[in-house]
Design a protein around this motif. Structure first.
Motif, PDB file in Angstrom:
ATOM      1  N   LEU A 125      -2.663   2.015 -32.776  1.00  0.00           N
ATOM      2  CA  LEU A 125      -2.983   0.616 -32.516  1.00  0.00           C
ATOM      3  C   LEU A 125      -4.379   0.439 -31.940  1.00  0.00           C
ATOM      4  O   LEU A 125      -4.765  -0.677 -31.594  1.00  0.00           O
ATOM      5  CB  LEU A 125      -1.942   0.002 -31.580  1.00  0.00           C
ATOM      6  N   GLY A 126      -5.116   1.542 -31.845  1.00  0.00           N
ATOM      7  CA  GLY A 126      -6.457   1.482 -31.271  1.00  0.00           C
ATOM      8  C   GLY A 126      -6.521   2.251 -29.968  1.00  0.00           C
ATOM      9  O   GLY A 126      -6.927   1.715 -28.942  1.00  0.00           O
ATOM     10  N   GLY A 127      -6.123   3.524 -30.031  1.00  0.00           N
ATOM     11  CA  GLY A 127      -6.123   4.354 -28.836  1.00  0.00           C
ATOM     12  C   GLY A 127      -4.767   4.452 -28.163  1.00  0.00           C
ATOM     13  O   GLY A 127      -4.580   5.274 -27.260  1.00  0.00           O
ATOM     14  N   PHE A 128      -3.824   3.618 -28.559  1.00  0.00           N
ATOM     15  CA  PHE A 128      -2.433   3.746 -28.108  1.00  0.00           C
ATOM     16  C   PHE A 128      -1.613   4.069 -29.345  1.00  0.00           C
ATOM     17  O   PHE A 128      -1.475   3.237 -30.251  1.00  0.00           O
ATOM     18  CB  PHE A 128      -1.933   2.457 -27.452  1.00  0.00           C
ATOM     19  N   LYS A 129      -1.077   5.290 -29.376  1.00  0.00           N
ATOM     20  CA  LYS A 129      -0.474   5.798 -30.606  1.00  0.00           C
ATOM     21  C   LYS A 129       1.049   5.795 -30.527  1.00  0.00           C
ATOM     22  O   LYS A 129       1.633   6.185 -29.516  1.00  0.00           O
ATOM     23  CB  LYS A 129      -0.990   7.206 -30.892  1.00  0.00           C
ATOM     24  N   LEU A 130       1.656   5.364 -31.616  1.00  0.00           N
ATOM     25  CA  LEU A 130       3.104   5.362 -31.770  1.00  0.00           C
ATOM     26  C   LEU A 130       3.468   6.283 -32.914  1.00  0.00           C
ATOM     27  O   LEU A 130       2.744   6.376 -33.901  1.00  0.00           O
ATOM     28  CB  LEU A 130       3.610   3.947 -32.066  1.00  0.00           C
ATOM     29  N   ASN A 131       4.590   6.952 -32.769  1.00  0.00           N
ATOM     30  CA  ASN A 131       5.012   7.866 -33.825  1.00  0.00           C
ATOM     31  C   ASN A 131       6.522   7.772 -34.006  1.00  0.00           C
ATOM     32  O   ASN A 131       7.294   8.174 -33.139  1.00  0.00           O
ATOM     33  CB  ASN A 131       4.618   9.307 -33.473  1.00  0.00           C
ATOM     34  N   TYR A 132       6.931   7.195 -35.126  1.00  0.00           N
ATOM     35  CA  TYR A 132       8.348   7.087 -35.476  1.00  0.00           C
ATOM     36  C   TYR A 132       8.626   8.096 -36.588  1.00  0.00           C
ATOM     37  O   TYR A 132       8.018   8.030 -37.648  1.00  0.00           O
ATOM     38  CB  TYR A 132       8.683   5.673 -35.948  1.00  0.00           C
ATOM     39  N   GLU A 133       9.513   9.021 -36.327  1.00  0.00           N
ATOM     40  CA  GLU A 133       9.744  10.126 -37.258  1.00  0.00           C
ATOM     41  C   GLU A 133      10.964   9.862 -38.123  1.00  0.00           C
ATOM     42  O   GLU A 133      11.983  10.534 -38.016  1.00  0.00           O
ATOM     43  CB  GLU A 133       9.877  11.435 -36.482  1.00  0.00           C
TER      44      GLU A 133
ATOM     45  N   GLU B 243       0.827  -1.205   0.000  1.00  0.00           N
ATOM     46  CA  GLU B 243       0.000   0.000   0.000  1.00  0.00           C
ATOM     47  C   GLU B 243       0.864   1.259   0.000  1.00  0.00           C
ATOM     48  O   GLU B 243       1.765   1.408   0.819  1.00  0.00           O
ATOM     49  CB  GLU B 243      -0.926   0.019   1.211  1.00  0.00           C
ATOM     50  N   GLY B 244       0.574   2.158  -0.957  1.00  0.00           N
ATOM     51  CA  GLY B 244       1.299   3.421  -1.033  1.00  0.00           C
ATOM     52  C   GLY B 244       2.562   3.380  -1.856  1.00  0.00           C
ATOM     53  O   GLY B 244       3.248   4.397  -1.988  1.00  0.00           O
ATOM     54  N   VAL B 245       2.913   2.219  -2.466  1.00  0.00           N
ATOM     55  CA  VAL B 245       4.082   2.135  -3.336  1.00  0.00           C
ATOM     56  C   VAL B 245       3.684   2.639  -4.727  1.00  0.00           C
ATOM     57  O   VAL B 245       2.636   2.275  -5.257  1.00  0.00           O
ATOM     58  CB  VAL B 245       4.622   0.695  -3.421  1.00  0.00           C
ATOM     59  N   PHE B 246       4.547   3.457  -5.324  1.00  0.00           N
ATOM     60  CA  PHE B 246       4.254   4.066  -6.619  1.00  0.00           C
ATOM     61  C   PHE B 246       5.054   3.385  -7.734  1.00  0.00           C
ATOM     62  O   PHE B 246       6.227   3.051  -7.541  1.00  0.00           O
ATOM     63  CB  PHE B 246       4.600   5.556  -6.600  1.00  0.00           C
ATOM     64  N   VAL B 247       4.424   3.239  -8.895  1.00  0.00           N
ATOM     65  CA  VAL B 247       5.074   2.650 -10.063  1.00  0.00           C
ATOM     66  C   VAL B 247       4.728   3.499 -11.280  1.00  0.00           C
ATOM     67  O   VAL B 247       3.552   3.784 -11.524  1.00  0.00           O
ATOM     68  CB  VAL B 247       4.609   1.201 -10.303  1.00  0.00           C
ATOM     69  N   THR B 248       5.740   3.904 -12.040  1.00  0.00           N
ATOM     70  CA  THR B 248       5.463   4.576 -13.309  1.00  0.00           C
ATOM     71  C   THR B 248       5.100   3.517 -14.345  1.00  0.00           C
ATOM     72  O   THR B 248       5.642   2.403 -14.335  1.00  0.00           O
ATOM     73  CB  THR B 248       6.663   5.395 -13.797  1.00  0.00           C
ATOM     74  N   GLN B 249       4.185   3.871 -15.232  1.00  0.00           N
ATOM     75  CA  GLN B 249       3.735   2.960 -16.282  1.00  0.00           C
ATOM     76  C   GLN B 249       3.945   3.600 -17.648  1.00  0.00           C
ATOM     77  O   GLN B 249       3.946   4.830 -17.771  1.00  0.00           O
ATOM     78  CB  GLN B 249       2.248   2.622 -16.102  1.00  0.00           C
ATOM     79  N   VAL B 250       4.093   2.750 -18.665  1.00  0.00           N
ATOM     80  CA  VAL B 250       4.343   3.246 -20.024  1.00  0.00           C
ATOM     81  C   VAL B 250       3.301   2.744 -21.022  1.00  0.00           C
ATOM     82  O   VAL B 250       3.408   3.014 -22.217  1.00  0.00           O
ATOM     83  CB  VAL B 250       5.763   2.868 -20.497  1.00  0.00           C
ATOM     84  N   VAL B 251       2.326   1.997 -20.531  1.00  0.00           N
ATOM     85  CA  VAL B 251       1.192   1.555 -21.364  1.00  0.00           C
ATOM     86  C   VAL B 251      -0.077   1.836 -20.582  1.00  0.00           C
ATOM     87  O   VAL B 251      -0.045   2.068 -19.374  1.00  0.00           O
ATOM     88  CB  VAL B 251       1.295   0.055 -21.718  1.00  0.00           C
ATOM     89  N   PRO B 252      -1.247   1.827 -21.247  1.00  0.00           N
ATOM     90  CA  PRO B 252      -2.500   2.148 -20.549  1.00  0.00           C
ATOM     91  C   PRO B 252      -2.844   1.119 -19.473  1.00  0.00           C
ATOM     92  O   PRO B 252      -2.255   0.037 -19.391  1.00  0.00           O
ATOM     93  CB  PRO B 252      -3.542   2.113 -21.678  1.00  0.00           C
ATOM     94  N   PHE B 253      -3.848   1.448 -18.642  1.00  0.00           N
ATOM     95  CA  PHE B 253      -4.355   0.493 -17.673  1.00  0.00           C
ATOM     96  C   PHE B 253      -4.905  -0.731 -18.411  1.00  0.00           C
ATOM     97  O   PHE B 253      -5.726  -0.603 -19.320  1.00  0.00           O
ATOM     98  CB  PHE B 253      -5.460   1.121 -16.824  1.00  0.00           C
ATOM     99  N   PRO B 254      -4.461  -1.931 -18.031  1.00  0.00           N
ATOM    100  CA  PRO B 254      -4.884  -3.135 -18.741  1.00  0.00           C
ATOM    101  C   PRO B 254      -6.343  -3.515 -18.502  1.00  0.00           C
ATOM    102  O   PRO B 254      -6.838  -4.473 -19.107  1.00  0.00           O
ATOM    103  CB  PRO B 254      -3.942  -4.214 -18.194  1.00  0.00           C
ATOM    104  N   THR B 255      -7.023  -2.774 -17.627  1.00  0.00           N
ATOM    105  CA  THR B 255      -8.443  -3.038 -17.370  1.00  0.00           C
ATOM    106  C   THR B 255      -9.346  -1.959 -17.959  1.00  0.00           C
ATOM    107  O   THR B 255     -10.569  -2.039 -17.817  1.00  0.00           O
ATOM    108  CB  THR B 255      -8.697  -3.133 -15.854  1.00  0.00           C
ATOM    109  N   ASP B 256      -8.764  -0.966 -18.622  1.00  0.00           N
ATOM    110  CA  ASP B 256      -9.549   0.146 -19.158  1.00  0.00           C
ATOM    111  C   ASP B 256     -10.057  -0.194 -20.557  1.00  0.00           C
ATOM    112  O   ASP B 256      -9.466   0.171 -21.568  1.00  0.00           O
ATOM    113  CB  ASP B 256      -8.709   1.424 -19.196  1.00  0.00           C
ATOM    114  N   ARG B 257     -11.192  -0.881 -20.604  1.00  0.00           N
ATOM    115  CA  ARG B 257     -11.707  -1.347 -21.889  1.00  0.00           C
ATOM    116  C   ARG B 257     -12.445  -0.266 -22.675  1.00  0.00           C
ATOM    117  O   ARG B 257     -13.036  -0.563 -23.720  1.00  0.00           O
ATOM    118  CB  ARG B 257     -12.585  -2.576 -21.671  1.00  0.00           C
ATOM    119  N   THR B 258     -12.392   0.974 -22.183  1.00  0.00           N
ATOM    120  CA  THR B 258     -12.883   2.076 -23.018  1.00  0.00           C
ATOM    121  C   THR B 258     -11.889   2.401 -24.129  1.00  0.00           C
ATOM    122  O   THR B 258     -12.236   3.067 -25.104  1.00  0.00           O
ATOM    123  CB  THR B 258     -13.129   3.343 -22.177  1.00  0.00           C
TER     124      THR B 258
END
Length: 427
Positions: A386-394, A309-324
């Motif tokens: 990819l369907g709401g998760f966007k990648l951009n290679y320039e 409880e109270g431990v923080f983690v940075t994430q680099v992909v969306p919440f895996p339960t957010d089906r919106t």
């Protein structure tokens, strides 16, 4: 042609293959620079062109048969980091299964061959050579870790094999000269910058310590924290170091405590990070604990139990339960179709996104794909949604698709909650 579906299968024939090994000479340079930076780099001594990276331009690409395209993954499937490898594999396999159920890509089934490197560089090198030289894979995907990738990339680079979406944010893999490397995720520099920004801006924290794994992964995160602190004219108040693939963290904890940090940023795998937090709770160390995405969020929460409880983690992909989010909904359905026992998680979602990225690149190639076409498809398509998760290679000098970083916290139920400001959730 005969299908190949496991590492025990006979090696593929590689007639007509022109390898780029002769023109691609790689070196590994390890050193320490001034200003306290601990450095690691993977450097191409002869900068290649897209054409030399893929020597199979006019010939049948290795790993491509009449009905299959072979991908290889060397990752940790046993040992203290095994949950990372298993979840990356599951996510990739779910994406491949999903497209295979629809007839594959241009009529070809995608097949994933795996090899266990136990998060050890020497095994990663051996596995990479076997996947490329004996099993003739078209590309490598979903490698786990900085020390393993740092060792395996030169082998793949020399052979001209695409190295797709490694599960690491190390800056060394963002070198534009490594034209065969395709990163999906944000870097550790970006993750640690977000941590330091939140701590200093939201809470006014001035005393920050760092725990890091004593290898290229740990040093990558350490350098990210150092850069973020120097940007604010700050220094680390204490440093703890532990050895990879161990949970021997007591000495590191004592070293950290000497600096009396208000917050500790941790660059490690889930077992040693959990061990340090548990010991810190026992000695009533009141610091805020933060760690980067590589830790393996689900595995960390499970290891910590009530101490999480109270431990923080940075994430680099969306919440895996957010089906919106359409791609997360696809991920949920694909993983459920593959196995009803799998719990949604950030790591397997990243594996799924890696698989979807590979599929998107193949779909933009001609029916008979080459490695050159694959790499150019990723780098030159611009925005890849990819369907709401966007990648951009320039272009060919950009090998990182996403810059997204956000902060999460483990709640009293062992679940992750999104954090918009530390002022509202500070335990």
């Amino acid at each position: 042609m005969k299908k190949v579906s496991s590492l025990s299968a006979a090696a593929l024939t590689r007639r007509g293959l022109t390898m780029a090994a002769g023109s691609l000479v790689t070196g590994l340079l390890v050193g320490c620079s001034t200003s306290g930076q601990v450095g690691d780099s993977v450097v191409a001594e002869a900068t290649p062109t897209p054409e030399t990276v893929a020597g199979d331009t006019q010939l049948a690409a290795p790993g491509v048969t009449d009905d299959q395209i072979l991908f290889g993954q060397s990752a940790a499937f046993t040992g203290p980091a095994e949950e990372l490898g298993k979840n990356m594999e599951f996510g990739i396999r779910a994406a491949f299964h999903e497209v295979n159920q629809k007839g594959g890509v241009h009529g070809r089934e995608l097949v994933l061959l795996i090899a266990d490197d136990r998060y050890e560089p020497e095994l990663a090198i051996a596995n990479t050579r076997k996947l490329i030289e004996e099993l003739g894979v078209f590309a490598l995907i979903g490698a786990v870790g900085t020390p393993t990738s740092r060792s395996a990339v030169p082998v793949a680079f020399q052979a001209g094999v695409p190295y797709i979406a490694p599960f690491t944010g190390a800056e060394i893999l963002r070198n534009p000269d490594l034209v065969n490397v395709i990163n999906l995720r944000a870097s550790y520099y970006q993750e640690t910058e977000e941590m330091v920004k939140r701590l200093t801006t939201d809470l006014g924290v001035t005393r920050i310590g760092v725990l890091y794994q004593d290898d290229s992964y740990g040093r990558a995160g350490y350098n990210g924290v150092r850069r973020a602190l120097e940007k604010r004219s700050m220094q680390m108040v204490s440093i703890g170091v532990y050895t990879r693939n161990t949970t021997a963290v007591k000495a590191a904890l004592l070293d950290l405590r000497r600096g009396n940090p208000e917050a500790v940023i941790m660059i490690g795998a889930y077992q040693p990070v959990a061990a340090l937090i548990k010991w810190a709770r026992q000695i009533d160390m009141e610091a805020i604990f933060m760690t980067v995405s590589f830790v393996g969020s689900n595995a960390l929460a499970e290891e910590l139990g009530p101490d999480g409880e109270g431990v923080f983690v940075t994430q680099v992909v969306p919440f895996p339960t957010d089906r919106t989010i359409p791609v997360v909904k696809d991920y949920f359905n694909a993983t459920r179709d593959l196995s009803s026992w799998h719990d949604p998680g950030f790591v397997s979602l990243e594996g799924y996104l890696a698989g979807r990225l590979a599929i998107a690149a193949l779909e933009h190639c001609v029916p008979d794909p080459t490695r050159q076409c694959f790499l150019e498809s990723v780098r030159n398509l611009g925005l890849i949604d990819l369907g709401g998760f966007k990648l951009n290679y320039e272009g060919m000098n950009d090998n990182q698709g996403s810059d997204e970083v956000f902060l999460t916290m483990i709640d009293s139920n062992g679940n992750y909650q999104s954090v918009s400001t530390l002022r509202d959730v500070q335990p």
